[in-house]
Motif scaffolding. Structure first.
Motif, short mmCIF file in Angstrom:
data_model
loop_
_atom_site.label_atom_id
_atom_site.label_comp_id
_atom_site.label_asym_id
_atom_site.label_seq_id
_atom_site.Cartn_x
_atom_site.Cartn_y
_atom_site.Cartn_z
N GLU A 40 20.65 -15.71 52.34
CA GLU A 40 21.60 -15.29 51.33
C GLU A 40 22.92 -14.96 52.03
OE1 GLU A 40 20.14 -12.22 48.68
OE2 GLU A 40 18.10 -12.77 49.23
N GLU A 87 25.77 -13.80 51.21
CA GLU A 87 26.41 -12.51 50.90
C GLU A 87 25.69 -11.36 51.63
OE1 GLU A 87 26.94 -9.72 47.04
OE2 GLU A 87 27.47 -11.83 46.79
N LYS A 88 24.36 -11.35 51.57
CA LYS A 88 23.59 -10.29 52.21
C LYS A 88 23.71 -10.39 53.74
CE LYS A 88 19.50 -9.36 50.51
NZ LYS A 88 18.04 -9.28 50.28
N LYS A 95 27.09 -9.06 54.71
CA LYS A 95 27.07 -7.60 54.57
C LYS A 95 26.39 -6.97 55.79
CE LYS A 95 25.71 -4.17 51.09
NZ LYS A 95 25.01 -4.01 49.80
N GLU A 153 19.78 -9.48 57.40
CA GLU A 153 19.80 -9.27 55.95
C GLU A 153 19.07 -8.00 55.52
OE1 GLU A 153 20.22 -13.86 54.41
OE2 GLU A 153 18.30 -12.85 54.12
N GLY A 188 21.80 -5.48 56.10
CA GLY A 188 22.36 -5.81 54.79
C GLY A 188 21.77 -4.98 53.66
N ASP A 189 20.46 -4.67 53.76
CA ASP A 189 19.80 -3.90 52.71
C ASP A 189 19.70 -2.41 53.05
OD1 ASP A 189 19.31 -6.07 51.04
OD2 ASP A 189 17.27 -6.41 51.77
#
Length: 134
Positions: free
Chosen positions: A2, A4-5, A8, A44, A48-49
């Motif tokens: 992903e 975007e993730k 991030k 990610e 990211g999370d």
């Protein structure tokens, strides 16, 4: 992946002391060589999370990470997180106290091993700082 993730997560990693991304790229390359695809999950999910969540600042997250890694005896990752802890504002004294605190819950062997790792990390940190001043 992903995008975007992943982006991030990479942004968080750069915030944690690797603005040009060289150290992160080297670490991710090593992970990728050992287990293809895992580096994407690390970026990610971990960064990211989890690391990007609201509720704790990066310094507080590093306190938790250092504590957990010390308890499970994961020396390479503990070394990395001691460095990022200092980048996010932890002092050597605070890191020492975090590691003393774990004696209550994890016992002396875990704390003493972690303190030895911290000593090694501090020596590398100081040597790196001295090299940048030259």
């Amino acid at each position: 992946m992903e995008p975007e993730k992943y982006q991030k997560g990479m942004k968080v990693l750069r915030t944690m002391g690797d603005p040009d991304g060289k150290m992160v790229a080297e670490s991710l390359k090593t992970i990728e060589e050992l287990a293809p695809g895992l580096s994407v999950s690390v970026v990610e999910f971990c960064y990211g999370d989890i690391y990007s969540r609201d509720g704790l600042d990066l310094k507080s997250r590093e306190i938790a990470s250092i504590s957990a890694l010390a308890v499970v005896g994961s020396k390479p990752q503990l070394m990395d997180h001691i460095f990022t802890g200092m980048v996010t504002g932890l002092t050597k004294r605070e890191i020492q106290e975090i590691l003393v605190q774990i004696t209550v819950f994890a016992g002396f062997p875990a704390a003493l091993n972690a303190l030895q790792t911290a000593r090694e990390a501090f020596e590398l940190w100081d040597a790196n700082a001295a090299g940048k001043q030259e």
